[in-house]
Scaffold this active site. Sequence first.
Site, mmCIF file in Angstrom:
data_model
loop_
_atom_site.group_PDB
_atom_site.id
_atom_site.type_symbol
_atom_site.label_atom_id
_atom_site.label_comp_id
_atom_site.label_asym_id
_atom_site.label_seq_id
_atom_site.Cartn_x
_atom_site.Cartn_y
_atom_site.Cartn_z
ATOM 1 N N GLY A 148 0.823 -1.193 0.000
ATOM 2 C CA GLY A 148 0.000 0.000 0.000
ATOM 3 C C GLY A 148 0.860 1.247 0.000
ATOM 4 O O GLY A 148 1.972 1.240 0.532
ATOM 5 N N SER A 149 0.369 2.328 -0.605
ATOM 6 C CA SER A 149 1.079 3.606 -0.521
ATOM 7 C C SER A 149 0.869 4.199 0.877
ATOM 8 O O SER A 149 0.082 3.703 1.666
ATOM 9 C CB SER A 149 0.568 4.563 -1.599
ATOM 10 O OG SER A 149 0.915 4.078 -2.884
ATOM 11 N N GLY A 150 1.617 5.264 1.166
ATOM 12 C CA GLY A 150 1.512 5.898 2.471
ATOM 13 C C GLY A 150 2.685 5.591 3.384
ATOM 14 O O GLY A 150 2.732 6.072 4.513
ATOM 15 N N HIS A 151 3.638 4.785 2.871
ATOM 16 C CA HIS A 151 4.818 4.433 3.670
ATOM 17 C C HIS A 151 6.093 5.020 3.077
ATOM 18 O O HIS A 151 7.186 4.560 3.387
ATOM 19 C CB HIS A 151 4.961 2.908 3.753
ATOM 20 C CG HIS A 151 3.728 2.208 4.213
ATOM 21 N ND1 HIS A 151 3.140 2.468 5.422
ATOM 22 C CD2 HIS A 151 2.945 1.259 3.612
ATOM 23 C CE1 HIS A 151 2.058 1.699 5.567
ATOM 24 N NE2 HIS A 151 1.916 0.968 4.474
ATOM 25 N N LYS A 198 5.890 -7.766 2.580
ATOM 26 C CA LYS A 198 5.637 -7.532 4.004
ATOM 27 C C LYS A 198 4.449 -8.396 4.431
ATOM 28 O O LYS A 198 3.468 -8.536 3.695
ATOM 29 C CB LYS A 198 5.328 -6.050 4.267
ATOM 30 C CG LYS A 198 6.442 -5.102 3.839
ATOM 31 C CD LYS A 198 6.272 -3.683 4.367
ATOM 32 C CE LYS A 198 5.013 -2.974 3.915
ATOM 33 N NZ LYS A 198 4.854 -2.862 2.439
ATOM 34 N N ASP A 210 -1.289 -8.435 0.964
ATOM 35 C CA ASP A 210 -0.040 -8.447 0.203
ATOM 36 C C ASP A 210 0.421 -9.872 -0.078
ATOM 37 O O ASP A 210 0.809 -10.198 -1.201
ATOM 38 C CB ASP A 210 1.071 -7.704 0.981
ATOM 39 C CG ASP A 210 0.785 -6.225 1.123
ATOM 40 O OD1 ASP A 210 1.268 -5.445 0.284
ATOM 41 O OD2 ASP A 210 0.070 -5.841 2.069
ATOM 42 N N HIS A 236 -0.130 0.988 9.707
ATOM 43 C CA HIS A 236 -1.399 1.514 9.189
ATOM 44 C C HIS A 236 -2.236 2.086 10.330
ATOM 45 O O HIS A 236 -3.424 2.329 10.175
ATOM 46 C CB HIS A 236 -2.196 0.408 8.494
ATOM 47 C CG HIS A 236 -1.376 -0.401 7.554
ATOM 48 N ND1 HIS A 236 -0.786 -1.595 7.928
ATOM 49 C CD2 HIS A 236 -1.014 -0.167 6.268
ATOM 50 C CE1 HIS A 236 -0.095 -2.074 6.895
ATOM 51 N NE2 HIS A 236 -0.203 -1.229 5.880
#
Lengths: 333, 333
Positions: free
Chosen positions: B53-56, B104, B109, B219
């Site tokens: 996921g994006s945001g990391h 991860k 995922d 998250h």
Amino acid sequence: MKKLINAPEDVVVDALQGIEAAHPDLRVDHAHKVIYRGDSPRNGKVGIISGGGSGHEPLHGGFVGLGMLDAACAGEVFTSPVPDQMLAATKLVDGGAGVLHVVKNYTGDVMNFEMAAELAAAETGTQVVSVVTDDDVAVQDSTWTAGRRGVGVTVLLEKIAGAAAEQGRSLEQVADVARTVNANGRSMGLALTSCTVPAAGKPTFELGDDEYELGVGIHGEPGRERRKLATAKEYASLLVEPIIADLPYAKGDAVVCFVNGLGGTPLIELYVLYNEVAKILDKHGVQVARSLVGSYITSLDMAGASVTLLRVDDELMSLWDAPVRTPALRWGI
Amino acid sequence: MKKLINAPEDVVVDALQGIEAAHPDLRVDHAHKVIYRGDSPRNGKVGIISGGGSGHEPLHGGFVGLGMLDAACAGEVFTSPVPDQMLAATKLVDGGAGVLHVVKNYTGDVMNFEMAAELAAAETGTQVVSVVTDDDVAVQDSTWTAGRRGVGVTVLLEKIAGAAAEQGRSLEQVADVARTVNANGRSMGLALTSCTVPAAGKPTFELGDDEYELGVGIHGEPGRERRKLATAKEYASLLVEPIIADLPYAKGDAVVCFVNGLGGTPLIELYVLYNEVAKILDKHGVQVARSLVGSYITSLDMAGASVTLLRVDDELMSLWDAPVRTPALRWGI
């Protein structure tokens, strides 16, 4: 106050110990709060020091190392270091070729660096030249300055002047390069939130949930105006257009484009902003030769960003590309 | 919502355009939201991809480049990429020596990377090996995972496995190195504030002004407990002691010590925390061989930090020190 600190009065001392522990190439003079290269002084090389209030990390301590600064003086948070600190740093890095002082244009910093230069000349005969950065187009005078404030260009200047010094150029030549960088660089920033100075324990200023501050300074000092929240596209326009108009940057100019986070803004947002900045530059025919995206000159935990453009020729570009090895900026080595 | 974005639904698309504009060495397959090396595929080299996921950010896209990842797949914010993305990335970087998937440990995922590996085998006969990271000691199972979550070790693994691949090692050898890294690494984090997912427009969870979440996930998923705010010294102890006890790390062990910011925490605080972490390691006789301090695996604008330790021998250390050239991690070249 939600911070990863011990006591507010220990923040700078603790952070300096952390820097020393994390980076074996660097040394810290804890009495004077000076971070310096472990291999200082470099015989025959112009020494370069900078410094200022803490709270802008990695500026300046994170830029100490091969190809950039020889030493950095850490003041208390948002407070100029005192002349004794710059004097100690000047002595530590004096390799016999003189020392350049890189000074952001804030009243306290300018005064204290001047005093340090006089003390160094009197005590050890060290030749010191000071170059002041004043690249912030947001406001002419501010609560902290006569004239414009020194912001993002300082990062680029420290890199480029550092490379010139590493090549063995003379003090006057290194200072000339530094002045050229300042003359060709312009910046502006905006804050989505205030920062919180540890010793104060509450936000420096109040911003409504639907407001941001355009042209903010890196201590939270006022900018041009408060506006209602908008889009990245509009933020980019309100930052970049005044920068372009100011120098002015012209069609065909090549620039280093530096999109900087103010400490509380994550990288994904900086890339969204960078994309809008790049589109505006493209529209003006300004060519991005190099880019830098990240949080390099911050204002504690402030959310927001700044944009810096630096017009470069082949000479400045080659100095920008030269090897650098510091905690925060590293390539080629 | 105070963010430098356009519309919430455009954040990932806009950020990918920004990354492409800022980094000429990289390419972006916008249809599949894949960031990849411009010189892909490298003939005879094991390809390494990751994603999530994006945001990391900078994880994973900021780690694409020589000596690290060949490609990274960007999902929507906090949402796994779909198998077609990993399939596209696998094809892009397949130089005939097989492809390593770094995953991860989050349910979505793991499932989607598995499906992509099967599709790749079926469509092109590409040999894929997956290595899953699960280094977070905070909780055994979580709202997002069976087993432990994959966090900070992922950054170190991508660097070290990337170096092994660059040396021309075989897929099985590179995968072995990756498994060794995961087996010797442990992490834990804490949140001082929630993050705000753009599409949600409000904080993911509520934390009192005097509270933090110990063992938080990247998250914002719950950790071990909520506690009253404390000092950096106490935060360090509550993160490091469980990590040390878990492997366990023993007197004389050499480690990479990685103190990571979660996106909204500035560097000065990370150095204060690093200093406390280093003191605890010293007390245990654990030797810091290398350190990394900065925001490398983030949770949007969350304030907080994580600590990762990786036990290293000469072999892992030499791979860690090998040249790397990515937007977020670069040295030696």
